[in-house]
Motif scaffolding. Structure first.
Motif, PDB file in Angstrom:
ATOM      1  N   CYS A  20      -9.289  -7.760 -17.715  1.00 38.91           N
ATOM      2  CA  CYS A  20      -9.403  -6.881 -16.544  1.00 38.91           C
ATOM      3  C   CYS A  20     -10.218  -5.627 -16.846  1.00 38.91           C
ATOM      4  O   CYS A  20     -10.312  -4.723 -16.009  1.00 38.91           O
ATOM      5  CB  CYS A  20      -8.018  -6.479 -16.047  1.00 38.91           C
ATOM      6  SG  CYS A  20      -7.021  -7.847 -15.433  1.00 38.91           S
ATOM      7  N   GLY A  21     -10.781  -5.550 -18.046  1.00 38.49           N
ATOM      8  CA  GLY A  21     -11.654  -4.433 -18.397  1.00 38.49           C
ATOM      9  C   GLY A  21     -10.977  -3.255 -19.045  1.00 38.49           C
ATOM     10  O   GLY A  21     -11.610  -2.206 -19.239  1.00 38.49           O
ATOM     11  N   ALA A  22      -9.701  -3.376 -19.400  1.00 40.29           N
ATOM     12  CA  ALA A  22      -8.971  -2.263 -20.005  1.00 40.29           C
ATOM     13  C   ALA A  22      -9.091  -2.303 -21.521  1.00 40.29           C
ATOM     14  O   ALA A  22      -9.073  -3.379 -22.126  1.00 40.29           O
ATOM     15  CB  ALA A  22      -7.500  -2.314 -19.600  1.00 40.29           C
ATOM     16  N   SER A 192       0.600 -17.099 -16.940  1.00 38.04           N
ATOM     17  CA  SER A 192       0.161 -17.994 -15.866  1.00 38.04           C
ATOM     18  C   SER A 192      -1.335 -18.284 -15.883  1.00 38.04           C
ATOM     19  O   SER A 192      -1.789 -19.222 -15.216  1.00 38.04           O
ATOM     20  CB  SER A 192       0.531 -17.388 -14.512  1.00 38.04           C
ATOM     21  OG  SER A 192      -0.233 -16.220 -14.267  1.00 38.04           O
ATOM     22  N   GLY A 193      -2.120 -17.474 -16.596  1.00 35.87           N
ATOM     23  CA  GLY A 193      -3.566 -17.603 -16.510  1.00 35.87           C
ATOM     24  C   GLY A 193      -4.156 -16.937 -15.285  1.00 35.87           C
ATOM     25  O   GLY A 193      -5.378 -16.969 -15.081  1.00 35.87           O
ATOM     26  N   ASP A 194      -3.315 -16.321 -14.468  1.00 36.16           N
ATOM     27  CA  ASP A 194      -3.739 -15.604 -13.259  1.00 36.16           C
ATOM     28  C   ASP A 194      -3.590 -14.108 -13.555  1.00 36.16           C
ATOM     29  O   ASP A 194      -2.476 -13.615 -13.724  1.00 36.16           O
ATOM     30  CB  ASP A 194      -2.852 -16.027 -12.086  1.00 36.16           C
ATOM     31  CG  ASP A 194      -3.254 -15.375 -10.771  1.00 36.16           C
ATOM     32  OD1 ASP A 194      -4.000 -14.372 -10.788  1.00 36.16           O
ATOM     33  OD2 ASP A 194      -2.798 -15.856  -9.717  1.00 36.16           O
ATOM     34  N   ASP A 195      -4.718 -13.396 -13.625  1.00 41.97           N
ATOM     35  CA  ASP A 195      -4.692 -11.987 -14.036  1.00 41.97           C
ATOM     36  C   ASP A 195      -4.538 -11.012 -12.877  1.00 41.97           C
ATOM     37  O   ASP A 195      -4.676  -9.793 -13.066  1.00 41.97           O
ATOM     38  CB  ASP A 195      -5.996 -11.644 -14.781  1.00 41.97           C
ATOM     39  CG  ASP A 195      -6.143 -12.404 -16.083  1.00 41.97           C
ATOM     40  OD1 ASP A 195      -5.119 -12.787 -16.673  1.00 41.97           O
ATOM     41  OD2 ASP A 195      -7.301 -12.615 -16.498  1.00 41.97           O
ATOM     42  N   ARG A 196      -4.238 -11.485 -11.676  1.00 45.08           N
ATOM     43  CA  ARG A 196      -4.285 -10.579 -10.527  1.00 45.08           C
ATOM     44  C   ARG A 196      -3.202  -9.502 -10.564  1.00 45.08           C
ATOM     45  O   ARG A 196      -3.416  -8.377 -10.095  1.00 45.08           O
ATOM     46  CB  ARG A 196      -4.181 -11.388  -9.230  1.00 45.08           C
ATOM     47  CG  ARG A 196      -5.481 -12.117  -8.889  1.00 45.08           C
ATOM     48  CD  ARG A 196      -5.338 -12.922  -7.623  1.00 45.08           C
ATOM     49  NE  ARG A 196      -4.395 -14.023  -7.810  1.00 45.08           N
ATOM     50  CZ  ARG A 196      -3.708 -14.600  -6.824  1.00 45.08           C
ATOM     51  NH1 ARG A 196      -3.851 -14.165  -5.582  1.00 45.08           N
ATOM     52  NH2 ARG A 196      -2.902 -15.611  -7.082  1.00 45.08           N
ATOM     53  N   VAL A 197      -2.031  -9.791 -11.122  1.00 40.00           N
ATOM     54  CA  VAL A 197      -0.992  -8.756 -11.244  1.00 40.00           C
ATOM     55  C   VAL A 197      -1.469  -7.663 -12.202  1.00 40.00           C
ATOM     56  O   VAL A 197      -1.341  -6.466 -11.927  1.00 40.00           O
ATOM     57  CB  VAL A 197       0.335  -9.369 -11.726  1.00 40.00           C
ATOM     58  CG1 VAL A 197       1.351  -8.275 -12.070  1.00 40.00           C
ATOM     59  CG2 VAL A 197       0.921 -10.288 -10.650  1.00 40.00           C
ATOM     60  N   HIS A 198      -2.045  -8.061 -13.332  1.00 39.53           N
ATOM     61  CA  HIS A 198      -2.586  -7.083 -14.272  1.00 39.53           C
ATOM     62  C   HIS A 198      -3.746  -6.308 -13.647  1.00 39.53           C
ATOM     63  O   HIS A 198      -3.858  -5.088 -13.819  1.00 39.53           O
ATOM     64  CB  HIS A 198      -3.060  -7.781 -15.547  1.00 39.53           C
ATOM     65  CG  HIS A 198      -1.963  -8.359 -16.373  1.00 39.53           C
ATOM     66  ND1 HIS A 198      -1.449  -9.611 -16.138  1.00 39.53           N
ATOM     67  CD2 HIS A 198      -1.271  -7.846 -17.428  1.00 39.53           C
ATOM     68  CE1 HIS A 198      -0.489  -9.851 -17.027  1.00 39.53           C
ATOM     69  NE2 HIS A 198      -0.372  -8.816 -17.810  1.00 39.53           N
ATOM     70  N   ARG A 199      -4.601  -7.018 -12.922  1.00 41.86           N
ATOM     71  CA  ARG A 199      -5.755  -6.358 -12.313  1.00 41.86           C
ATOM     72  C   ARG A 199      -5.306  -5.303 -11.305  1.00 41.86           C
ATOM     73  O   ARG A 199      -5.868  -4.196 -11.248  1.00 41.86           O
ATOM     74  CB  ARG A 199      -6.658  -7.401 -11.637  1.00 41.86           C
ATOM     75  CG  ARG A 199      -8.052  -6.888 -11.311  1.00 41.86           C
ATOM     76  CD  ARG A 199      -8.949  -8.034 -10.858  1.00 41.86           C
ATOM     77  NE  ARG A 199      -9.053  -9.070 -11.870  1.00 41.86           N
ATOM     78  CZ  ARG A 199      -9.847  -9.002 -12.930  1.00 41.86           C
ATOM     79  NH1 ARG A 199     -10.594  -7.934 -13.114  1.00 41.86           N
ATOM     80  NH2 ARG A 199      -9.886  -9.998 -13.806  1.00 41.86           N
ATOM     81  N   ALA A 200      -4.275  -5.622 -10.515  1.00 44.77           N
ATOM     82  CA  ALA A 200      -3.752  -4.653  -9.549  1.00 44.77           C
ATOM     83  C   ALA A 200      -3.173  -3.432 -10.270  1.00 44.77           C
ATOM     84  O   ALA A 200      -3.330  -2.295  -9.815  1.00 44.77           O
ATOM     85  CB  ALA A 200      -2.694  -5.313  -8.672  1.00 44.77           C
ATOM     86  N   PHE A 201      -2.507  -3.663 -11.413  1.00 47.61           N
ATOM     87  CA  PHE A 201      -1.937  -2.549 -12.178  1.00 47.61           C
ATOM     88  C   PHE A 201      -3.042  -1.693 -12.778  1.00 47.61           C
ATOM     89  O   PHE A 201      -2.998  -0.452 -12.682  1.00 47.61           O
ATOM     90  CB  PHE A 201      -1.022  -3.092 -13.270  1.00 47.61           C
ATOM     91  CG  PHE A 201      -0.373  -2.015 -14.101  1.00 47.61           C
ATOM     92  CD1 PHE A 201       0.551  -1.150 -13.538  1.00 47.61           C
ATOM     93  CD2 PHE A 201      -0.679  -1.881 -15.451  1.00 47.61           C
ATOM     94  CE1 PHE A 201       1.154  -0.160 -14.305  1.00 47.61           C
ATOM     95  CE2 PHE A 201      -0.085  -0.904 -16.224  1.00 47.61           C
ATOM     96  CZ  PHE A 201       0.848  -0.035 -15.645  1.00 47.61           C
ATOM     97  N   VAL A 202      -4.045  -2.305 -13.384  1.00 49.59           N
ATOM     98  CA  VAL A 202      -5.166  -1.556 -13.958  1.00 49.59           C
ATOM     99  C   VAL A 202      -5.865  -0.740 -12.879  1.00 49.59           C
ATOM    100  O   VAL A 202      -6.215   0.437 -13.083  1.00 49.59           O
ATOM    101  CB  VAL A 202      -6.153  -2.524 -14.654  1.00 49.59           C
ATOM    102  CG1 VAL A 202      -7.443  -1.803 -15.038  1.00 49.59           C
ATOM    103  CG2 VAL A 202      -5.503  -3.135 -15.888  1.00 49.59           C
ATOM    104  N   ARG A 203      -6.051  -1.334 -11.708  1.00 55.96           N
ATOM    105  CA  ARG A 203      -6.698  -0.626 -10.604  1.00 55.96           C
ATOM    106  C   ARG A 203      -5.861   0.566 -10.152  1.00 55.96           C
ATOM    107  O   ARG A 203      -6.388   1.664  -9.902  1.00 55.96           O
ATOM    108  CB  ARG A 203      -6.925  -1.600  -9.442  1.00 55.96           C
ATOM    109  CG  ARG A 203      -7.700  -1.003  -8.280  1.00 55.96           C
ATOM    110  CD  ARG A 203      -8.132  -2.081  -7.297  1.00 55.96           C
ATOM    111  NE  ARG A 203      -7.020  -2.842  -6.786  1.00 55.96           N
ATOM    112  CZ  ARG A 203      -6.834  -4.144  -7.010  1.00 55.96           C
ATOM    113  NH1 ARG A 203      -7.690  -4.810  -7.762  1.00 55.96           N
ATOM    114  NH2 ARG A 203      -5.809  -4.775  -6.491  1.00 55.96           N
ATOM    115  N   ALA A 204      -4.530   0.386 -10.068  1.00 54.31           N
ATOM    116  CA  ALA A 204      -3.652   1.479  -9.646  1.00 54.31           C
ATOM    117  C   ALA A 204      -3.665   2.625 -10.664  1.00 54.31           C
ATOM    118  O   ALA A 204      -3.652   3.802 -10.286  1.00 54.31           O
ATOM    119  CB  ALA A 204      -2.228   0.964  -9.465  1.00 54.31           C
TER     120      ALA A 204
END
Length: 218
Positions: A20-22, A192-204
């Motif tokens: 996610c770029g972090a 899960s291989g789905d990074d969207r929860v992490h991506r939402a956290f990084v964005r927040a």
């Protein structure tokens, strides 16, 4: 971005955050905690994490950072650590706290009762998340300041052959919450291989860091 690295799914969370770029710091000592603006509490074994937090002298500093407004994402055991109250606390077990919720450990059974399902999560775009539950906790109740992000819809939600969720339990059990900068899930987004929860956290976290400082009116 830090990942608590005393026990649990450390590498999986670190890899998801990096995708996610972090930039990721593994946190085992207070000096490492001091260097991060946000933290992930990984899935693992909550009683072991408690003992290791004490052994590494991290419990007090972590409580201070959480109380001071540090953003935190907790998954599974991380959710347990963020709970203000535990229903079935092990002898001597403590939590970091921060979210006004009561949590029941191992609410869905043992390892053999693990399951996966599609789950709608508020704040995560792109359709249902593939949620992995392993010896998962359940949020039994929340205070008025806690936003419920996801509820388990029950066996009809599409659990896989790894098991059926909570046979005999009512549907709509709370499995993800947010209070201020703290987010917690009963499932393992790191597996899960789905990074969207992490991506939402990084964005927040990035949005919070970019926000102007409160003006004191002077």
């Amino acid at each position: 971005m830090g990942v608590l690295s005393v026990q649990g799914d450390v590498a999986e969370h670190a890899a998801a955050l990096e995708r996610c770029g972090a930039a990721v710091t593994l946190v085992r000592r207070e000096r490492e905690l001091d260097d991060v603006e946000a933290l992930v509490l990984p899935g693992g074994e909550s009683t072991a994490m408690h003992r290791l937090l004490r052994a590494f002298d991290l419990m007090g500093p972590l409580r201070e950072r959480v109380a001071g407004g540090m953003p935190v994402l907790g998954s599974c055991a991380g959710l347990i650590l963020l709970a203000d109250r535990l229903e079935d606390r092990a002898a001597g077990q403590e939590t970091v706290g921060g979210i006004d919720m009561t949590v029941r450990r191992n609410a869905f059974g043992r390892q053999v009762d693990s399951f996966e399902c599609a789950l709608d999560v508020t704040g995560v775009d792109g359709g249902p998340v593939h949620a992995v539950f392993i010896r998962a906790p359940q949020v039994v109740s929340v205070g008025p300041g806690v936003e419920v992000l996801a509820r388990l819809p029950g066996a009809a939600a599409g659990a896989t052959d790894r098991g059926e969720p909570g046979a005999g339990e009512q549907d709509d059990r709370i499995v993800a919450v947010r209070q201020g900068p703290l987010v917690a899930t009963a499932f393992h987004p790191e597996l899960s291989g789905d990074d969207r929860v992490h991506r939402a956290f990084v964005r927040a976290v990035a949005t919070r860091a970019a926000a102007p400082a409160p003006h004191d009116g002077r």
